[in-house]
Design a protein around this motif. Structure first.
Motif, PDB file in Angstrom:
ATOM      1  N   GLN A 179      -8.005  -1.276  -1.362  1.00 47.39           N
ATOM      2  CA  GLN A 179      -7.940  -2.668  -0.523  1.00 47.39           C
ATOM      3  C   GLN A 179      -8.532  -3.746  -1.872  1.00 47.39           C
ATOM      4  N   ASN A 180      -9.385  -3.409  -2.507  1.00 46.20           N
ATOM      5  CA  ASN A 180     -10.220  -4.419  -3.431  1.00 46.20           C
ATOM      6  C   ASN A 180      -9.216  -4.687  -4.561  1.00 46.20           C
ATOM      7  N   THR A 200      -7.341  -8.294  -5.654  1.00 42.51           N
ATOM      8  CA  THR A 200      -7.780  -9.044  -7.080  1.00 42.51           C
ATOM      9  C   THR A 200      -6.636  -8.946  -7.746  1.00 42.51           C
ATOM     10  N   SER A 201      -5.367  -8.164  -7.364  1.00 38.90           N
ATOM     11  CA  SER A 201      -4.497  -7.884  -8.523  1.00 38.90           C
ATOM     12  C   SER A 201      -3.769  -9.211  -8.914  1.00 38.90           C
ATOM     13  N   VAL A 226      -3.917  -7.931   1.991  1.00 39.58           N
ATOM     14  CA  VAL A 226      -4.819  -7.416   2.990  1.00 39.58           C
ATOM     15  C   VAL A 226      -5.041  -8.718   3.916  1.00 39.58           C
ATOM     16  N   SER A 227      -5.140  -9.741   3.253  1.00 36.93           N
ATOM     17  CA  SER A 227      -5.509 -11.004   4.040  1.00 36.93           C
ATOM     18  C   SER A 227      -4.319 -11.385   4.698  1.00 36.93           C
ATOM     19  N   ASP A 250      -0.512  -0.713  -5.692  1.00 33.60           N
ATOM     20  CA  ASP A 250       0.376  -0.264  -4.809  1.00 33.60           C
ATOM     21  C   ASP A 250       0.708  -1.209  -3.702  1.00 33.60           C
ATOM     22  N   ILE A 251       1.121  -2.389  -3.970  1.00 32.51           N
ATOM     23  CA  ILE A 251       1.088  -3.614  -3.093  1.00 32.51           C
ATOM     24  C   ILE A 251       2.541  -3.399  -2.142  1.00 32.51           C
ATOM     25  N   PHE A 252       2.177  -3.571  -0.902  1.00 34.20           N
ATOM     26  CA  PHE A 252       3.503  -3.267   0.078  1.00 34.20           C
ATOM     27  C   PHE A 252       4.054  -2.229  -0.268  1.00 34.20           C
TER      28      PHE A 252
END
Length: 340
Positions: A6-7, A11-12, A121-122, A199-201
């Protein structure tokens, strides 16, 4: 404690390119009677416009359609990355009229007047707050809630549909994953270096857990997101029924994509529920459901305490969270929001 994954998602560096928020097209004094604030389970404040719709009914085949009944479904619309809720106000009303549904347009963090920074996440937290509002604030049947995502918004729509009970999923110009989307434009190696760890979406994996009716619409000549990604999602989808519509000669944008949704809507999604008015004033008038932990110029629903709050600030002011009063449910450190 937040996970390492998640972090990384928060921050990516790729987030700067994925979420180029436009200058806000609205304020907290815009869209009177439609704009409200939702406070999510993590205290996130979510601007959201709510648009009541009427559904078409035809008593006899030879008669014209009439719009004398309230809609049966709520559509939660997850927008693209280059627009905000204000820019979509007219489009939201168009969906109300053409689909015969109630429409909710939640804002992404950092977009419009929403506080925060946009990332996977947000954004998921904001869309989840909108779902909580529909189910717990409006007491809506989850199977009458449809998730509608366009472009970048298909990621959070798939995420929620894979985790929560919903009545359907609509995807317009979707991507299979951010890594695959980035690799289409900058090459596989660059995509791996930027987003592999985060590993976004990963929608191509999450959609396997989706079990609700699913409609996917994509333009065959889309140069932003290749149509092959929509086909991959269709093959991976666990939705039943599911349908893929590919429009020849159509790119990433265009009203034809939404017309295709209108054309296919009745074939995919059940409409045998009882119609129901979407009446916010009824909740605001009920003293039994009133909370006082949020100060706002617009109506508020707090997903932490499941309470409503009437407007308490001058229109145009910015909402803020008050310290919960002693003895209130939200004041307890051990308080955990109810499960969906």
């Amino acid at each position: 404690m937040q996970s390492f994954s998640q972090n990384l998602k928060k921050t990516s560096i790729i987030n700067r390119f994925l979420f180029p928020a436009p200058h806000s097209s609205y304020t907290w004094s815009s869209f009177e009677g439609e704009l409200l604030a939702i406070v999510g389970r993590t205290g996130n404040i979510v601007p959201c416009t709510v648009m009541p719709g009427m559904c078409a009914r035809q008593t006899k085949p030879e008669e014209a359609f009439t719009f004398d009944n309230p809609s049966t479904h709520i559509v939660i619309y997850c927008h693209a990355n280059g627009e905000d809720v204000g820019l979509l106000n007219e489009a939201g009303h168009w969906l109300c009229d053409t689909l015969g549904v109630h429409v909710m347009l939640p804002e992404y963090p950092g977009y419009g007047v929403a506080p925060g920074v946009p990332n996977e996440v947000s954004i998921n937290e904001n869309i989840r707050a909108c779902y909580d509002f529909a189910v717990h604030g409006l007491n809506w049947d989850p199977l009458k809630v449809l998730l509608f995502g366009r472009s970048i918004g298909t990621g959070p729509a798939i995420q929620l549909a894979s985790e929560l009970p919903v009545g359907g999923l609509i995807l317009v110009s979707p991507y299979s994953s951010i890594k695959e989307l980035v690799s289409q434009h900058v090459g596989l190696l660059s995509a791996f270096l930027m987003v592999e760890m985060a590993d976004i979406f990963p929608s191509d994996q999450r959609i396997k857990q989706v079990k609700c009716p699913t409609l996917i619409v994509h333009g065959a000549t889309d140069l932003v997101i290749d149509c092959a990604q929509a086909k991959k999602l269709y093959l991976n989808s666990g939705g039943e029924p599911k349908r893929l519509v590919v429009l020849d000669g159509v790119g990433h944008h265009g009203i034809d994509l939404h017309f295709a949704v209108v054309h296919e809507f009745a074939r995919i999604f059940q409409d045998d529920f009882e119609p129901r008015y979407l009446n916010i004033d009824g909740f605001l008038a009920d003293p039994a459901v009133q909370g006082d932990t949020v100060a706002s110029p617009v109506p508020v629903f707090d997903c932490r305490s499941m309470n409503w709050s009437r407007p308490t600030l001058v229109r145009g002011s910015t909402p803020f969270l008050r310290t919960p009063p002693a003895g209130s449910l939200a004041a307890h450190a051990s308080y955990v929001a109810p499960p969906p």
